[in-house]
Design a protein around this motif. Structure first.
Motif, PDB file in Angstrom:
ATOM      1  N   PHE A  52       0.652  -1.046   0.059  1.00 27.93           N
ATOM      2  CA  PHE A  52      -0.232   0.207  -0.066  1.00 27.93           C
ATOM      3  C   PHE A  52       0.624   1.460  -0.318  1.00 27.93           C
ATOM      4  CE2 PHE A  52      -2.694   3.387   2.380  1.00 27.93           C
ATOM      5  CZ  PHE A  52      -3.852   2.860   1.087  1.00 27.93           C
ATOM      6  N   SER A  53       1.349   1.302   0.987  1.00 26.25           N
ATOM      7  CA  SER A  53       2.965   2.246   1.046  1.00 26.25           C
ATOM      8  C   SER A  53       3.548   2.717  -0.804  1.00 26.25           C
ATOM      9  CB  SER A  53       3.985   2.055   1.711  1.00 26.25           C
ATOM     10  OG  SER A  53       3.746   2.263   2.853  1.00 26.25           O
ATOM     11  N   ILE A  54       3.669   1.466  -1.294  1.00 28.36           N
ATOM     12  CA  ILE A  54       4.559   1.892  -2.744  1.00 28.36           C
ATOM     13  C   ILE A  54       3.386   2.677  -3.766  1.00 28.36           C
ATOM     14  CG2 ILE A  54       5.768   0.402  -5.071  1.00 28.36           C
ATOM     15  CD1 ILE A  54       6.301  -1.658  -2.830  1.00 28.36           C
ATOM     16  N   PHE A  55       1.787   1.391  -3.277  1.00 29.12           N
ATOM     17  CA  PHE A  55       1.082   2.244  -4.230  1.00 29.12           C
ATOM     18  C   PHE A  55       0.671   4.039  -4.248  1.00 29.12           C
ATOM     19  CE2 PHE A  55      -3.160   3.546  -4.695  1.00 29.12           C
ATOM     20  CZ  PHE A  55      -3.816   3.390  -5.977  1.00 29.12           C
ATOM     21  N   ALA A  56       0.539   3.521  -2.877  1.00 27.16           N
ATOM     22  CA  ALA A  56       0.036   5.235  -2.726  1.00 27.16           C
ATOM     23  C   ALA A  56       1.349   6.449  -3.017  1.00 27.16           C
ATOM     24  CB  ALA A  56       0.003   5.407  -1.225  1.00 27.16           C
ATOM     25  N   LEU A  86      -9.131  14.193  -3.802  1.00 23.61           N
ATOM     26  CA  LEU A  86      -9.999  12.739  -3.302  1.00 23.61           C
ATOM     27  C   LEU A  86      -9.583  11.835  -2.828  1.00 23.61           C
ATOM     28  CD1 LEU A  86     -13.557  14.298  -4.656  1.00 23.61           C
ATOM     29  CD2 LEU A  86     -12.761  14.539  -2.131  1.00 23.61           C
ATOM     30  N   SER A  87      -8.722  11.737  -4.168  1.00 24.71           N
ATOM     31  CA  SER A  87      -8.003  10.079  -3.652  1.00 24.71           C
ATOM     32  C   SER A  87      -6.524  10.138  -2.949  1.00 24.71           C
ATOM     33  CB  SER A  87      -7.550  10.231  -5.337  1.00 24.71           C
ATOM     34  OG  SER A  87      -6.291  11.186  -5.651  1.00 24.71           O
ATOM     35  N   TRP A  88      -6.246  11.710  -1.993  1.00 23.59           N
ATOM     36  CA  TRP A  88      -5.177  11.393  -1.665  1.00 23.59           C
ATOM     37  C   TRP A  88      -6.201  11.267   0.123  1.00 23.59           C
ATOM     38  CZ3 TRP A  88      -2.158  16.629  -3.184  1.00 23.59           C
ATOM     39  CH2 TRP A  88      -1.831  16.344  -4.189  1.00 23.59           C
ATOM     40  N   ARG A  89      -7.367  11.933  -0.176  1.00 26.98           N
ATOM     41  CA  ARG A  89      -8.081  11.978   1.414  1.00 26.98           C
ATOM     42  C   ARG A  89      -8.231  10.310   0.757  1.00 26.98           C
ATOM     43  NH1 ARG A  89      -9.490  16.025   3.436  1.00 26.98           N
ATOM     44  NH2 ARG A  89     -11.899  15.372   4.701  1.00 26.98           N
ATOM     45  N   SER A  90      -8.768   9.844   0.548  1.00 28.31           N
ATOM     46  CA  SER A  90      -8.960   8.004   0.405  1.00 28.31           C
ATOM     47  C   SER A  90      -7.994   7.170   1.154  1.00 28.31           C
ATOM     48  CB  SER A  90      -9.873   7.807  -1.445  1.00 28.31           C
ATOM     49  OG  SER A  90     -10.232   7.778  -1.704  1.00 28.31           O
ATOM     50  N   VAL A 142       4.898  10.747   0.918  1.00 32.70           N
ATOM     51  CA  VAL A 142       5.228  10.974   0.074  1.00 32.70           C
ATOM     52  C   VAL A 142       6.910  10.768   1.040  1.00 32.70           C
ATOM     53  CG1 VAL A 142       6.255  12.417  -0.724  1.00 32.70           C
ATOM     54  CG2 VAL A 142       3.920  12.492  -1.435  1.00 32.70           C
ATOM     55  N   PHE A 143       6.637  11.833   2.410  1.00 27.76           N
ATOM     56  CA  PHE A 143       8.115  11.438   2.966  1.00 27.76           C
ATOM     57  C   PHE A 143       7.920  11.150   4.061  1.00 27.76           C
ATOM     58  CE2 PHE A 143       7.197  15.620   1.666  1.00 27.76           C
ATOM     59  CZ  PHE A 143       7.773  16.269   0.493  1.00 27.76           C
ATOM     60  N   VAL A 144       7.081  10.749   5.033  1.00 35.39           N
ATOM     61  CA  VAL A 144       6.842  10.127   6.414  1.00 35.39           C
ATOM     62  C   VAL A 144       6.606   8.543   5.840  1.00 35.39           C
ATOM     63  CG1 VAL A 144       5.821   9.525   8.014  1.00 35.39           C
ATOM     64  CG2 VAL A 144       5.906  11.363   7.664  1.00 35.39           C
ATOM     65  N   LYS A 145       5.708   8.213   5.779  1.00 34.10           N
ATOM     66  CA  LYS A 145       5.650   6.761   5.490  1.00 34.10           C
ATOM     67  C   LYS A 145       6.635   5.777   3.907  1.00 34.10           C
ATOM     68  CE  LYS A 145       2.877   3.493   5.844  1.00 34.10           C
ATOM     69  NZ  LYS A 145       1.986   2.991   6.558  1.00 34.10           N
ATOM     70  N   TRP A 146       6.681   7.005   3.268  1.00 31.01           N
ATOM     71  CA  TRP A 146       7.765   5.901   2.516  1.00 31.01           C
ATOM     72  C   TRP A 146       9.649   5.890   2.704  1.00 31.01           C
ATOM     73  CZ3 TRP A 146       7.932   3.598  -2.201  1.00 31.01           C
ATOM     74  CH2 TRP A 146       8.683   3.999  -2.870  1.00 31.01           C
TER      75      TRP A 146
END
Length: 194
Positions: A52-56, A86-90, A142-146
């Motif tokens: 999910f992190s890679i996809f996001a 809306l997609s980022w919020r999802s 983009v920053f934290v999760k990655w």
């Protein structure tokens, strides 16, 4: 060899303490293996969080670049920014819901922010684009999760490998629970707290 009565009493006491310790260790190890929380944490970190992190990360960066490029066309650009928001919020909502796997189920958890924003907010034209939660989702993925995903994946994989070594099962379970609670708290703190 003849042992003195006090030596026999000491060795018998030590034997009883050793068997009591073994029984307690075995029962706590079995209890740790039956606990569903470490299993759910392992499932989250190895099979959900990493893909999910890679996809996001890929989705958010590609839609951001596309939205910047399409912004030169006024109406289409604004509509595309709105869809991106809306997609980022999802994605943020999915992450908040997925991290619930890593926390006890018996607590009352508030719902994450909605994907759609009430149009009665201060910004009447494009509320999802200018909302703080939208940009927190962008920064988080983009920053934290990655940045933290490789470390959490490595840690969870090591704990998964030592999980099958009986002496390490108890330690591995506690480590997975600690990692899961840390991820849950970090996600909620970054995405929800003001």
């Amino acid at each position: 060899m003849n042992q003195k009565p006090e030596d026999r009493a000491i060795s018998q006491t030590n034997h009883e303490l050793g068997s009591q310790f073994d029984c307690e260790y075995i029962s706590s190890t079995i209890k740790a293996a039956k606990d569903p929380l470490p299993w759910k944490c392992m499932l989250y970190f190895i099979f959900i969080s990493t893909p999910f992190s890679i996809f996001a990360y890929a989705w958010i960066l590609s839609t951001f670049v596309a939205a910047v490029c399409i912004s030169i066309i006024p109406f289409i650009g604004c509509f595309f920014w709105w869809l991106c928001a809306l997609s980022w919020r999802s994605l943020g909502r999915i992450e908040l819901l997925a991290t619930r796997l890593c926390y006890e189920a018996d607590i009352d958890i508030e719902l994450p922010p909605k994907v759609y924003i009430d149009l009665s907010c201060e910004c009447k034209i494009f509320p999802p684009i200018l909302d703080k939660y939208t940009w927190r989702c962008f920064a988080y993925f983009v920053f934290v999760k990655w940045f933290i995903t490789p470390f959490t994946l490595a840690y969870a994989t090591i704990l998964f490998v030592i999980w099958f070594l009986p002496p390490c099962l108890l330690l591995s379970s506690k480590g997975l629970i600690l990692l899961g609670k840390t991820q849950y708290d970090l996600t909620r703190q970054f995405l929800l707290d003001d």
